[in-house]
Design a protein around this motif. Sequence first.
Motif, PDB file in Angstrom:
ATOM      1  N   ARG A 144       2.196  -6.172 -10.331  1.00 17.98           N
ATOM      2  CA  ARG A 144       0.770  -6.122 -10.620  1.00 17.98           C
ATOM      3  C   ARG A 144       0.149  -4.880  -9.976  1.00 17.98           C
ATOM      4  NH1 ARG A 144      -4.105  -9.269 -10.843  1.00 17.98           N
ATOM      5  NH2 ARG A 144      -5.697  -7.669 -11.192  1.00 17.98           N
ATOM      6  N   ASN A 145      -0.617  -4.129 -10.754  1.00 20.74           N
ATOM      7  CA  ASN A 145      -1.408  -3.021 -10.209  1.00 20.74           C
ATOM      8  C   ASN A 145      -2.671  -3.629  -9.595  1.00 20.74           C
ATOM      9  OD1 ASN A 145       0.383  -0.988 -11.149  1.00 20.74           O
ATOM     10  ND2 ASN A 145      -0.521  -1.134 -13.186  1.00 20.74           N
ATOM     11  N   VAL A 146      -2.793  -3.579  -8.285  1.00 27.14           N
ATOM     12  CA  VAL A 146      -3.861  -4.291  -7.580  1.00 27.14           C
ATOM     13  C   VAL A 146      -5.109  -3.434  -7.406  1.00 27.14           C
ATOM     14  CG1 VAL A 146      -4.474  -5.481  -5.430  1.00 27.14           C
ATOM     15  CG2 VAL A 146      -2.186  -5.750  -6.409  1.00 27.14           C
ATOM     16  N   LEU A 147      -4.937  -2.249  -6.833  1.00 30.72           N
ATOM     17  CA  LEU A 147      -6.091  -1.375  -6.603  1.00 30.72           C
ATOM     18  C   LEU A 147      -5.653   0.070  -6.426  1.00 30.72           C
ATOM     19  CD1 LEU A 147      -6.306  -0.594  -3.285  1.00 30.72           C
ATOM     20  CD2 LEU A 147      -6.873  -3.005  -3.158  1.00 30.72           C
ATOM     21  N   ILE A 148      -6.636   0.959  -6.414  1.00 28.76           N
ATOM     22  CA  ILE A 148      -6.401   2.382  -6.145  1.00 28.76           C
ATOM     23  C   ILE A 148      -7.233   2.775  -4.934  1.00 28.76           C
ATOM     24  CG2 ILE A 148      -6.447   4.744  -7.041  1.00 28.76           C
ATOM     25  CD1 ILE A 148      -6.647   3.542  -9.869  1.00 28.76           C
ATOM     26  N   MET A 149      -6.592   3.366  -3.928  1.00 33.29           N
ATOM     27  CA  MET A 149      -7.305   3.881  -2.767  1.00 33.29           C
ATOM     28  C   MET A 149      -7.704   5.321  -3.066  1.00 33.29           C
ATOM     29  SD  MET A 149      -5.131   2.307   0.401  1.00 33.29           S
ATOM     30  CE  MET A 149      -4.924   0.535   0.583  1.00 33.29           C
TER      31      MET A 149
ATOM     32  N   CYS B 114      -6.125  -2.867 -12.614  1.00 30.19           N
ATOM     33  CA  CYS B 114      -6.475  -3.136 -11.223  1.00 30.19           C
ATOM     34  C   CYS B 114      -7.774  -3.949 -11.158  1.00 30.19           C
ATOM     35  CB  CYS B 114      -6.696  -1.831 -10.460  1.00 30.19           C
ATOM     36  SG  CYS B 114      -5.250  -0.751 -10.357  1.00 30.19           S
ATOM     37  N   HIS B 115      -7.994  -4.624 -10.037  1.00 30.41           N
ATOM     38  CA  HIS B 115      -9.270  -5.316  -9.884  1.00 30.41           C
ATOM     39  C   HIS B 115     -10.300  -4.446  -9.162  1.00 30.41           C
ATOM     40  CE1 HIS B 115      -8.681  -6.132  -5.580  1.00 30.41           C
ATOM     41  NE2 HIS B 115      -7.534  -6.749  -5.836  1.00 30.41           N
ATOM     42  N   SER B 116      -9.836  -3.391  -8.457  1.00 34.86           N
ATOM     43  CA  SER B 116     -10.758  -2.603  -7.629  1.00 34.86           C
ATOM     44  C   SER B 116     -10.280  -1.176  -7.438  1.00 34.86           C
ATOM     45  CB  SER B 116     -10.890  -3.231  -6.226  1.00 34.86           C
ATOM     46  OG  SER B 116     -11.303  -4.564  -6.264  1.00 34.86           O
ATOM     47  N   ILE B 117     -11.231  -0.315  -7.042  1.00 35.24           N
ATOM     48  CA  ILE B 117     -10.884   0.949  -6.405  1.00 35.24           C
ATOM     49  C   ILE B 117     -11.515   0.921  -5.015  1.00 35.24           C
ATOM     50  CG2 ILE B 117     -10.769   2.198  -8.593  1.00 35.24           C
ATOM     51  CD1 ILE B 117     -13.336   3.725  -7.623  1.00 35.24           C
ATOM     52  N   ARG B 118     -10.773   1.431  -4.050  1.00 32.58           N
ATOM     53  CA  ARG B 118     -11.278   1.499  -2.675  1.00 32.58           C
ATOM     54  C   ARG B 118     -11.909   2.858  -2.432  1.00 32.58           C
ATOM     55  NH1 ARG B 118      -9.995   5.248   0.411  1.00 32.58           N
ATOM     56  NH2 ARG B 118      -8.021   4.735   1.387  1.00 32.58           N
ATOM     57  N   VAL B 119     -13.124   2.865  -1.870  1.00 29.27           N
ATOM     58  CA  VAL B 119     -13.830   4.109  -1.582  1.00 29.27           C
ATOM     59  C   VAL B 119     -14.147   4.175  -0.090  1.00 29.27           C
ATOM     60  CG1 VAL B 119     -14.817   4.134  -3.911  1.00 29.27           C
ATOM     61  CG2 VAL B 119     -16.143   3.154  -2.017  1.00 29.27           C
ATOM     62  N   ASN B 120     -14.613   5.351   0.348  1.00 29.13           N
ATOM     63  CA  ASN B 120     -14.955   5.572   1.756  1.00 29.13           C
ATOM     64  C   ASN B 120     -16.448   5.798   1.939  1.00 29.13           C
ATOM     65  OD1 ASN B 120     -12.195   5.641   2.848  1.00 29.13           O
ATOM     66  ND2 ASN B 120     -11.982   7.513   1.651  1.00 29.13           N
TER      67      ASN B 120
ATOM     68  N   ALA C 166       0.849  -1.182   0.000  1.00 26.41           N
ATOM     69  CA  ALA C 166       0.000   0.000   0.000  1.00 26.41           C
ATOM     70  C   ALA C 166       0.891   1.240   0.000  1.00 26.41           C
ATOM     71  CB  ALA C 166      -0.917   0.009   1.227  1.00 26.41           C
ATOM     72  N   GLN C 167       0.645   2.133  -0.932  1.00 30.09           N
ATOM     73  CA  GLN C 167       1.512   3.302  -1.094  1.00 30.09           C
ATOM     74  C   GLN C 167       1.537   4.181   0.149  1.00 30.09           C
ATOM     75  OE1 GLN C 167       0.561   5.639  -4.599  1.00 30.09           O
ATOM     76  NE2 GLN C 167       2.678   6.307  -4.793  1.00 30.09           N
ATOM     77  N   TRP C 168       0.477   4.096   0.954  1.00 30.51           N
ATOM     78  CA  TRP C 168       0.412   4.915   2.166  1.00 30.51           C
ATOM     79  C   TRP C 168       1.560   4.581   3.123  1.00 30.51           C
ATOM     80  CZ3 TRP C 168      -1.817   9.320   2.846  1.00 30.51           C
ATOM     81  CH2 TRP C 168      -1.933   9.853   4.143  1.00 30.51           C
ATOM     82  N   SER C 169       2.097   3.373   3.034  1.00 28.80           N
ATOM     83  CA  SER C 169       3.218   2.988   3.900  1.00 28.80           C
ATOM     84  C   SER C 169       4.403   3.927   3.742  1.00 28.80           C
ATOM     85  CB  SER C 169       3.670   1.560   3.578  1.00 28.80           C
ATOM     86  OG  SER C 169       2.655   0.624   3.860  1.00 28.80           O
TER      87      SER C 169
ATOM     88  N   VAL D 298      -2.403   5.337  -3.927  1.00 29.11           N
ATOM     89  CA  VAL D 298      -3.204   6.287  -3.147  1.00 29.11           C
ATOM     90  C   VAL D 298      -3.458   7.498  -4.028  1.00 29.11           C
ATOM     91  CG1 VAL D 298      -3.264   7.788  -1.117  1.00 29.11           C
ATOM     92  CG2 VAL D 298      -2.301   5.479  -0.938  1.00 29.11           C
ATOM     93  N   SER D 299      -4.712   7.705  -4.407  1.00 27.82           N
ATOM     94  CA  SER D 299      -5.051   8.719  -5.404  1.00 27.82           C
ATOM     95  C   SER D 299      -4.597  10.126  -5.025  1.00 27.82           C
ATOM     96  CB  SER D 299      -6.562   8.721  -5.660  1.00 27.82           C
ATOM     97  OG  SER D 299      -7.276   9.174  -4.512  1.00 27.82           O
ATOM     98  N   MET D 300      -4.790  10.496  -3.757  1.00 26.43           N
ATOM     99  CA  MET D 300      -4.535  11.893  -3.392  1.00 26.43           C
ATOM    100  C   MET D 300      -3.053  12.261  -3.421  1.00 26.43           C
ATOM    101  SD  MET D 300      -5.411  11.980   0.657  1.00 26.43           S
ATOM    102  CE  MET D 300      -4.589  10.950   1.865  1.00 26.43           C
TER     103      MET D 300
END
Length: 300
Positions: A91-96, A130-136, A28-31, A61-63
């Motif tokens: 592998r590009n897994v997802l975007i937060m 990617c397989h997903s985007i993560r939303v809040n 996770a890029q946030w790390s 992480v989009s932002m």
Amino acid sequence: MSNEKPEQLQSDVIESVQKVPFFKLSLAQWSLHRSFRKKEKDLFQFAPIAKEMGFEGVEYVSMLYLKEIKKLGFDKVIDSLNAMSELSGVRNVLIMVDEEGDLASPDEADRNEAVENHKKWVDAGQRLGCHSIRVNLRGSSGAKEWEEASVAGLSRLAGYAADKHINIIVENHGGFSSNAAMLVEVIQEVHLPNVGVLPDFGNFCMEKNEDNTCAGGKDYNRYKGVEEMMPMAKGVSAKSYDFDEKGNETKIDYYKMLQIVKNSGYSSYIGVEYEGDRLSEEEGTLATKALLLNAAESLK
């Protein structure tokens, strides 16, 4: 020529097979967000950095890319990330996705605007493979209003994402979304195959005090929460904060947590998300990765 006996070679092979974890590792890029924000690391080098640290996949992480998007344009940023991941064999897994509006807003106009804002990240997810985007879905109203608005926002965005073969997944990320039972109920009500959750080992505080500590009685049981979410999980986020002298996480029993994940039948990517500040970002990330692999070896 090897001097090892056939029996020993067979034993070594069996041991090697047994050590392969039941999951794949993504970063996770946030790390590494402090290093990226301070320009100590190049945002466009995320994939090769992850590869060098021993990860198979990356979670953007989009932002973190908003300034680059404003300067270079959305398409150029996404194309550059795609090129780097391909060169690195990652592998590009997802975007937060963050800061694109409230998908659980009780105001329909605001909610629809948030849906429109998220669509470009669905498109980006498709282009990146990617397989997903993560939303809040943190929520800013009462429980009933939050549930109704969440179902409406998720359903609309998922409808757009379905044709692009992208999942919309919700993380327990504060507010009502950290109440796993409520979040599961929302996902069940949406009842779409491309809508699911991203269980995070941390992030179970439903209400915080002004000093950012969790309000008394507002901390959902993390093990119960992950167990409730795993049946509809399309990703898993291994949050970590700090480690003791034995390499164990000080707040989360990774052995217990990983057993829950394994028992659910999950076998895809687990994303490492270090959020501590005692160790450096690299040290904390690698410590989390090592703990995951060590815990996996001991599971039944």
